[in-house]
Design an enzyme around this catalytic site. Structure first.
Site, mmCIF file in Angstrom:
data_model
loop_
_atom_site.group_PDB
_atom_site.id
_atom_site.type_symbol
_atom_site.label_atom_id
_atom_site.label_comp_id
_atom_site.label_asym_id
_atom_site.label_seq_id
_atom_site.Cartn_x
_atom_site.Cartn_y
_atom_site.Cartn_z
ATOM 1 N N ASP A 208 126.204 40.063 27.173
ATOM 2 C CA ASP A 208 126.827 39.292 28.250
ATOM 3 C C ASP A 208 127.839 38.276 27.731
ATOM 4 O O ASP A 208 127.961 38.072 26.522
ATOM 5 C CB ASP A 208 125.750 38.601 29.110
ATOM 6 C CG ASP A 208 124.637 37.967 28.286
ATOM 7 O OD1 ASP A 208 124.852 37.727 27.085
ATOM 8 O OD2 ASP A 208 123.560 37.716 28.834
ATOM 9 N N ASN B 106 113.319 32.643 34.431
ATOM 10 C CA ASN B 106 113.124 33.289 35.738
ATOM 11 C C ASN B 106 112.954 34.806 35.589
ATOM 12 O O ASN B 106 113.002 35.538 36.571
ATOM 13 C CB ASN B 106 114.296 32.982 36.676
ATOM 14 C CG ASN B 106 115.620 33.522 36.158
ATOM 15 O OD1 ASN B 106 115.682 34.081 35.062
ATOM 16 N ND2 ASN B 106 116.683 33.371 36.935
HETATM 17 C C1 GLP Z 1 120.791 33.343 28.470
HETATM 18 C C2 GLP Z 1 121.196 34.739 27.996
HETATM 19 C C3 GLP Z 1 120.015 35.646 27.883
HETATM 20 C C4 GLP Z 1 118.914 34.959 27.096
HETATM 21 C C5 GLP Z 1 118.495 33.716 27.808
HETATM 22 C C6 GLP Z 1 117.349 32.997 27.111
HETATM 23 O O1 GLP Z 1 120.637 33.271 29.836
HETATM 24 N N1 GLP Z 1 122.152 35.340 28.854
HETATM 25 O O2 GLP Z 1 120.405 36.857 27.266
HETATM 26 O O3 GLP Z 1 117.830 35.829 26.951
HETATM 27 O O4 GLP Z 1 119.619 32.856 27.861
HETATM 28 O O5 GLP Z 1 117.827 32.028 26.238
HETATM 29 P P1 GLP Z 1 116.991 31.333 25.128
HETATM 30 O O6 GLP Z 1 116.772 32.337 24.044
HETATM 31 O O7 GLP Z 1 117.854 30.199 24.644
HETATM 32 O O8 GLP Z 1 115.718 30.875 25.746
#
Ligand code: GLP
Length: 224
Positions: A64, A125
């Site tokens: 993404d 979520n």
């Molecule tokens: C963002 C990314 C996701 C990721 C999520 C969790 O929203 N688009 O791909 O899994 O964050 O982030 P973190 O690893 O910092 O908890």
């Protein structure tokens, strides 16, 4: 699918990075699906420090990218990947979903032969990539509106007065679930509840990560 609990983050990163290493060493044209967020940083640190391994035949597809953020912005996922991995090794190609390739991204993935190893994190979520609750299991790569929950979670990375993106380009659930092997990484007590629901609860659109239960080769690695 079951949750494998580890005693520390380092162990999780070692599992994922050593499997990527084996793939890259033994496959002529490896294809990796890469995630951002804080969770996979240790995996990239391991890969960045690997010597005597060439990624020159490896193609990567990121999950993404924020819409409307310059690629040089320090919170863009282009910047993140360069900082944590791409500056350390030369790759065959590094792709991200964006305006110019949005309708081709899933075909581009298929044309490489498909993703061999996909790294995933999970949002609080239950989103994977930016497939927010309500995303179809068959969703394609597309532009999405971020939920307030996600905007709030990610606001910690931005300066207090800086505008936070409200839309993103995301690989759809369809291409993610087509990956040959998936490692879902989750770190921290605050992820435990949603992870248990995703792995052991009902499979439905309201919890996109629950579709991973339908994947034949997904490993879930957790530590608190
Ligand atoms: C963002 C990314 C996701 C990721 C999520 C969790 O929203 N688009 O791909 O899994 O964050 O982030 P973190 O690893 O910092 O908890």
């Amino acid at each position: 699918m079951e949750i494998k609990t580890f005693s520390n983050y380092k162990q999780i990163c070692n599992v994922v990075s050593s499997n990527i290493r084996d793939l890259v060493l033994h496959n002529n044209n490896p294809v990796l699906g890469l995630a951002t967020g804080s969770t996979p940083i240790g995996v990239y640190k391991n890969l960045a420090s690997m010597r005597g391994i060439s990624f020159e035949n490896t193609i990567t597809f990121n999950l993404d990218e924020y819409r409307g953020l310059n690629h040089n912005h320090r919170q863009s996922y282009h910047y993140f990947m360069k900082k944590h991995l791409f500056q350390y090794h030369r790759f065959s190609k590094n792709y991200f979903p964006g305006q110019s390739n949005l309708h081709k991204y899933d075909t581009m993935i298929k044309n490489t032969g498909g993703i061999d190893i996909q790294i995933l994190g999970i949002g609080t979520n239950g989103h994977i990539a930016f497939n927010e609750p309500g995303s179809s299991r068959y969703s394609a790569t597309r532009i999405v509106d971020l939920t307030d929950n996600t905007i709030n979670d990610n606001s910690r990375f931005f300066d207090p007065l800086e505008p936070i993106p409200t839309q993103a380009f995301t690989m759809g659930l369809s291409s993610i679930l087509d990956a040959k092997k998936i490692y879902l990484m989750a770190v921290g007590k605050h992820k435990e509840k949603i992870l248990e629901e995703a792995v052991y609860g009902d499979i439905y659109e309201g919890l996109p990560a629950s579709y991973l239960q339908q994947h034949p080769n997904c490993e879930v690695l957790y530590c608190d």
